[in-house]
Design a protein around this motif. Structure first.
Motif, PDB file in Angstrom:
ATOM      1  N   VAL A 313       0.861  -1.174   0.000  1.00  0.00           N
ATOM      2  CA  VAL A 313       0.000   0.000   0.000  1.00  0.00           C
ATOM      3  C   VAL A 313       0.895   1.220   0.000  1.00  0.00           C
ATOM      4  N   SER A 314       0.402   2.325  -0.473  1.00  0.00           N
ATOM      5  CA  SER A 314       1.233   3.511  -0.617  1.00  0.00           C
ATOM      6  C   SER A 314       1.281   4.290   0.692  1.00  0.00           C
ATOM      7  N   PRO A 315       2.463   4.524   1.230  1.00  0.00           N
ATOM      8  CA  PRO A 315       2.550   5.352   2.431  1.00  0.00           C
ATOM      9  C   PRO A 315       1.870   6.700   2.194  1.00  0.00           C
ATOM     10  N   GLY A 316       1.084   7.103   3.193  1.00  0.00           N
ATOM     11  CA  GLY A 316       0.349   8.357   3.066  1.00  0.00           C
ATOM     12  C   GLY A 316      -1.103   8.143   2.731  1.00  0.00           C
ATOM     13  N   ALA A 317      -1.450   7.012   2.128  1.00  0.00           N
ATOM     14  CA  ALA A 317      -2.842   6.738   1.792  1.00  0.00           C
ATOM     15  C   ALA A 317      -3.635   6.456   3.063  1.00  0.00           C
ATOM     16  N   ASP A 318      -4.792   7.080   3.175  1.00  0.00           N
ATOM     17  CA  ASP A 318      -5.686   6.877   4.320  1.00  0.00           C
ATOM     18  C   ASP A 318      -4.989   7.155   5.660  1.00  0.00           C
ATOM     19  N   GLY A 319      -4.037   8.074   5.650  1.00  0.00           N
ATOM     20  CA  GLY A 319      -3.368   8.415   6.899  1.00  0.00           C
ATOM     21  C   GLY A 319      -2.461   7.328   7.418  1.00  0.00           C
ATOM     22  N   GLY A 320      -2.043   6.400   6.555  1.00  0.00           N
ATOM     23  CA  GLY A 320      -1.217   5.290   7.010  1.00  0.00           C
ATOM     24  C   GLY A 320       0.259   5.589   6.938  1.00  0.00           C
ATOM     25  N   GLU A 321       1.039   4.715   7.559  1.00  0.00           N
ATOM     26  CA  GLU A 321       2.495   4.861   7.551  1.00  0.00           C
ATOM     27  C   GLU A 321       3.128   3.510   7.866  1.00  0.00           C
ATOM     28  N   TRP A 322       4.329   3.311   7.332  1.00  0.00           N
ATOM     29  CA  TRP A 322       5.109   2.131   7.690  1.00  0.00           C
ATOM     30  C   TRP A 322       5.765   2.378   9.034  1.00  0.00           C
ATOM     31  N   TRP A 323       5.615   1.402   9.921  1.00  0.00           N
ATOM     32  CA  TRP A 323       6.151   1.547  11.284  1.00  0.00           C
ATOM     33  C   TRP A 323       7.076   0.380  11.556  1.00  0.00           C
ATOM     34  N   ARG A 324       8.309   0.687  11.925  1.00  0.00           N
ATOM     35  CA  ARG A 324       9.288  -0.365  12.125  1.00  0.00           C
ATOM     36  C   ARG A 324       8.868  -1.300  13.256  1.00  0.00           C
ATOM     37  N   LEU A 325       9.082  -2.600  13.022  1.00  0.00           N
ATOM     38  CA  LEU A 325       8.682  -3.592  14.025  1.00  0.00           C
ATOM     39  C   LEU A 325       9.420  -3.401  15.341  1.00  0.00           C
TER      40      LEU A 325
END
Length: 352
Positions: A313-325
């Motif tokens: 999914v594209s970072p930024g879409a729907d307020g989302g973000e990749w978060w390091r485990l």
């Protein structure tokens, strides 16, 4: 003799002067009024939460934001993350809104119940508690502990919640004009340590000789409670999307369940309906298990599904973000999604 013809406040305050709990937001009995900011903050945190659970949160909040001005200037995301685990997240949003208003007033809280009620998030109980404890105003402060004590003192037969107006009227009759804050805290302490839900310690109670419920021989029967309605059990799905040591987190809408919090994507479950079951992207989803969680008005079985494919999914879409485990502990996830994360990580053999 019973509580109707006895000065309950005299005996209770004498007991409190010796047995008051030492809590980080309190002043000693008979001492000067505590900081209204600390009283307000503790009372908001204590709604639907235990003293034991609140102490660590209170210490952290007052360390990071020692004044109402500091809290008013804090980023919303940081406050919501610091609140994670306390539940009832609308309280955190109202906390910020209230801090902003008080800060705009120069940092001074209103001293009256009516003035406090006008602030965001302050209902009848919180406004009365702050007015009494922080400002010494005579106010009738009724929380769950006080409900239990008053119901037993006067053996109120009507069941909760319908008996609350009667409980308040009886509480008013025993609330003193002086030391109203100490009296309110004494009632809370009595309910928390002596007049407990089960196995009340009547022999240690300073009001035992005037307690009508004790005279009946069945103090535990009070307060009388109406039969509970069955809570619906909702079904929902949460989705773990992992890529290169990170997981996709979204920010939930500001209004609604767990509003404004980071979370795993889900299928739109709510208190009123099950989720759709629909995943946020096509792919080979694998079941990781189910976590069960209780909300005030419903229970939820959250089915966790994991996906570790090539699609993203594209970072930024729907307020989302990749978060390091390895930094998930800093995400401020609410308890429900923290449990879902632990379940998903267990399928990989990684510690939460």
């Amino acid at each position: 003799m019973d509580a109707r013809s006895h000065d309950v406040a005299v005996d209770l305050l004498a007991w409190y002067d010796t047995h008051a709990r030492k809590l980080p937001w309190r002043s000693p009995p008979g001492g000067r009024a505590p900081d209204p900011y600390r009283v307000w903050l503790s009372e908001v945190m204590l709604q639907q939460t235990t003293v034991a659970a609140v102490k660590a949160y209170f210490a952290e909040f007052t360390r990071r934001w020692p004044t109402v001005h500091d809290l008013a200037n804090a980023p919303e995301g940081e406050v919501m993350a610091a609140w994670a685990g306390l539940g009832y997240y609308a309280r955190a949003r109202n906390l910020l809104a209230c801090a902003l208003q008080v800060s705009a007033r120069g940092g001074a809280f209103p001293e009256t119940e009516d003035g406090l009620r006008a602030l965001p998030g302050l209902g009848a109980y919180t406004a009365a508690a702050v007015a009494a404890i922080a400002f010494g105003q005579r106010a009738v402060v009724v929380d769950a502990n006080v409900e239990r004590v008053v119901s037993r003192l006067f053996a109120i037969e009507d069941p909760l919640p319908g008996s609350r107006p009667s409980i308040r009227r009886h509480a008013d009759t025993i609330t003193p004009d002086e030391r109203a804050g100490d009296f309110a805290q004494a009632m809370m302490d009595l309910g928390a340590t002596i007049c407990t839900t089960r196995n009340p310690r009547c022999l240690l109670c300073p009001l035992s000789t005037v307690c009508v419920a004790r005279q009946t021989g069945e103090p535990e029967r009070f307060p009388v409670k109406a039969a509970k309605k069955a809570r619906p059990q909702r079904q929902g799905r949460a989705f773990w999307i992992e890529r290169e040591g990170a997981v996709w987190l979204v920010r939930r809408p500001g209004k609604g369940m767990l509003g404004g919090m980071r979370a795993l994507p889900d299928d739109g479950w709510s208190a009123r309906q099950d989720g759709s079951g629909k995943a946020p992207l096509e792919g080979a989803w694998e079941p990781a298990g189910v976590v069960s969680h209780g909300f005030t008005h419903f229970g939820l079985d959250l089915h966790v599904a994991t996906y570790r494919g090539n699609e993203t999914v594209s970072p930024g879409a729907d307020g989302g973000e990749w978060w390091r485990l390895d930094a998930l502990a800093d995400a401020g996830l609410p308890t429900l999604f923290a449990k879902a994360v632990r379940l998903a990580l267990a399928t990989t053999g990684v510690d939460a």
